[in-house]
Design a protein around this motif. Sequence first.
Motif, PDB file in Angstrom:
ATOM      1  N   PHE A 135       7.570  14.132 -32.024  1.00  0.00           N
ATOM      2  CA  PHE A 135       7.971  15.190 -31.808  1.00  0.00           C
ATOM      3  C   PHE A 135       8.696  16.143 -32.753  1.00  0.00           C
ATOM      4  O   PHE A 135       9.074  15.241 -33.867  1.00  0.00           O
ATOM      5  N   PHE A 155      14.889   7.389 -28.410  1.00  0.00           N
ATOM      6  CA  PHE A 155      15.821   7.075 -27.073  1.00  0.00           C
ATOM      7  C   PHE A 155      17.238   6.605 -27.661  1.00  0.00           C
ATOM      8  O   PHE A 155      17.259   5.962 -28.122  1.00  0.00           O
ATOM      9  N   GLN A 202      14.088  13.345 -24.057  1.00  0.00           N
ATOM     10  CA  GLN A 202      14.148  11.798 -23.744  1.00  0.00           C
ATOM     11  C   GLN A 202      13.113  11.483 -22.657  1.00  0.00           C
ATOM     12  O   GLN A 202      12.334  10.581 -22.890  1.00  0.00           O
ATOM     13  N   ALA A 241       9.532  12.044 -24.291  1.00  0.00           N
ATOM     14  CA  ALA A 241       9.347  10.977 -25.290  1.00  0.00           C
ATOM     15  C   ALA A 241       8.905   9.745 -24.415  1.00  0.00           C
ATOM     16  O   ALA A 241       7.851   9.049 -24.779  1.00  0.00           O
ATOM     17  N   GLY A 242       9.696   9.499 -23.238  1.00  0.00           N
ATOM     18  CA  GLY A 242       9.099   8.499 -22.440  1.00  0.00           C
ATOM     19  C   GLY A 242       7.748   8.541 -21.780  1.00  0.00           C
ATOM     20  O   GLY A 242       7.136   7.551 -21.873  1.00  0.00           O
ATOM     21  N   TYR A 243       7.506   9.594 -21.537  1.00  0.00           N
ATOM     22  CA  TYR A 243       6.322   9.897 -20.791  1.00  0.00           C
ATOM     23  C   TYR A 243       5.001   9.646 -21.853  1.00  0.00           C
ATOM     24  O   TYR A 243       4.224   8.908 -21.895  1.00  0.00           O
ATOM     25  N   LEU A 272       5.663   5.446 -20.706  1.00  0.00           N
ATOM     26  CA  LEU A 272       6.457   4.690 -19.629  1.00  0.00           C
ATOM     27  C   LEU A 272       6.182   5.419 -18.149  1.00  0.00           C
ATOM     28  O   LEU A 272       5.831   6.757 -18.177  1.00  0.00           O
ATOM     29  N   SER A 273       6.700   4.729 -17.147  1.00  0.00           N
ATOM     30  CA  SER A 273       6.555   5.621 -15.765  1.00  0.00           C
ATOM     31  C   SER A 273       7.908   6.170 -15.937  1.00  0.00           C
ATOM     32  O   SER A 273       9.105   5.897 -16.318  1.00  0.00           O
ATOM     33  N   SER A 284      10.688   3.799 -15.245  1.00  0.00           N
ATOM     34  CA  SER A 284      11.143   2.954 -16.152  1.00  0.00           C
ATOM     35  C   SER A 284      11.831   3.732 -17.263  1.00  0.00           C
ATOM     36  O   SER A 284      12.925   3.286 -17.790  1.00  0.00           O
ATOM     37  N   HIS A 330      15.641   2.903 -18.207  1.00  0.00           N
ATOM     38  CA  HIS A 330      16.024   2.269 -19.746  1.00  0.00           C
ATOM     39  C   HIS A 330      16.590   3.455 -20.349  1.00  0.00           C
ATOM     40  O   HIS A 330      17.328   3.205 -21.409  1.00  0.00           O
ATOM     41  N   VAL A 331      16.396   4.587 -19.971  1.00  0.00           N
ATOM     42  CA  VAL A 331      16.748   5.812 -20.945  1.00  0.00           C
ATOM     43  C   VAL A 331      17.688   6.848 -20.499  1.00  0.00           C
ATOM     44  O   VAL A 331      18.853   6.908 -20.999  1.00  0.00           O
ATOM     45  N   PRO A 385      21.040   5.256 -18.069  1.00  0.00           N
ATOM     46  CA  PRO A 385      22.033   4.821 -18.993  1.00  0.00           C
ATOM     47  C   PRO A 385      22.931   5.899 -19.881  1.00  0.00           C
ATOM     48  O   PRO A 385      24.040   5.745 -19.929  1.00  0.00           O
ATOM     49  N   GLN A 386      22.200   6.661 -20.265  1.00  0.00           N
ATOM     50  CA  GLN A 386      22.866   7.806 -21.156  1.00  0.00           C
ATOM     51  C   GLN A 386      23.599   8.865 -20.196  1.00  0.00           C
ATOM     52  O   GLN A 386      24.668   9.113 -20.303  1.00  0.00           O
TER      53      GLN A 386
END
Lengths: 251, 223
Positions: free
Chosen positions: A88, A94, B120, B123-125, B129-130, B133, B137-138, B141-142
């Motif tokens: 990006f 993260f 966020q 970026a996970g996708y 990541l599912s 998840s 994980h992301v 928590p934030q």
Amino acid sequence: MLQVKDVYKSFEGKGQEVLRGVSLHVNKGDVTAILGPSGSGKTTLLRCINFLERADSGTMIFDGQTYDMHRVPKDQIRRIRKKTAFVFQNYNLFLNQTVLNNVTLGLTSGRKVPREEAETRAMQALRRVGMAEKAAAYPGSLSGGQQQRVSIARAIAAEPELIYFDEPTSALDPELIGEVLSVMRELAQDGMTMLVVTHEMEFARHVSSQVVFMEQGVVVESGPSEAFFEAPKTERSRAFIRSILGQHEIR
Amino acid sequence: MSERLIRILSDALPQLLEKFVTMTIPLTVLSFLLALVISVAVAMIQYADVKGLRLLCRGYIWIIRCTPLLVQLYLVFYGLPSLGIVLDAFPTAVLVFGVNEGAYMAETMRGALEAVPAGQMEAGYCAGLSYWSIMGHVVLPQAFRTAFPGLSNSLISMVKGTSLASVITVTEMFRQAVVINGRVYESLALYTEVALIYLVFCSLLTLLQRWGEKKLNVYGGVR
């Protein structure tokens, strides 16, 4: 390896079509630079190709499979994404995970790679971008250039068939652009297939093997980089190259 | 201070503390856990924009936030029995406090979830990541770190709020003070003593909050 045909996309409310029938073709090992003035639809195209946006219509052929870009179901999207990676403009690391975890998460959690193997692969990838010694750091403590290198490590650790880059150097301070570009240049030399939206003319000219020049949602010209820069076929391409190269000389 | 007053206060202290430990704290902990579960679920449903359920969540928050807690307590404890629904005082208090605070905390959580940058998730996708998840994980928590001061507010507010359970016959610390006062008629001194116990305990929670924020701060500023 990747082919998209007749991609159309408009955003609600804007009332204007951002993509008006875009097609492009990427072969294995190609480094393709997508160029064009801002607002030409480059980023939207890349986001549609990776399904971060839903195209209104369009066809994608990836790994020999044909997909209707408007209707691809989620599980197929995920399967395609596991073979690709995305870098990006603003890195999108993260924030709550260490550098190492940023790289391993897609392996352990996304691809069920065992933890140990994931860490080995992650460290290899981090070494390749020169960020191994920052493995335990959090993204917030890194410079923009370092974050972008980590995000490239995150991309290559997944061993994708193709990496998309969305203006990877546009958010960086000028003195940090070089370190990211040199990592990308090495990737290109190693034969990685890359599709790069960029404003970096030097990269487009000397690293990429083909150029796709877009304006107002259509591809104006595409072809081998050298031919594009040495002998652009359209008046629009000529004007664009002139304006960009002119800026460079001033800088 | 007269000797009599000192004796009254020192006799009252163990009784008050006993009720604080055996009633006020369990009532707070159980209600808060219930509120936490409700709030996370309600916030996540809105965040994911689950059609239908979303509207239900907005309705829940609307009704709970726009009616008094005291009235909700009375409705459930004194009102529902006429519909054949009879609950004991303690479970009623846990239910009402939990459901009530859950509505406020759901808004805290929703705000915190929406404050996590959209990139966020993307970026996970893109990393393969599912949805769950990425959430685990992301995003959560934030969001939890952002929500932490607000959730601490709710917890501290709830400790004191449990004194309202006295009106539906739960003998927590405040009601115990009322009972003792019925014998000795020393309102000023006794209620000051009660107030001080709340003050000390909530001060501890305030310190705990500060410690927790430091712990959660390991990864630096949110950008």
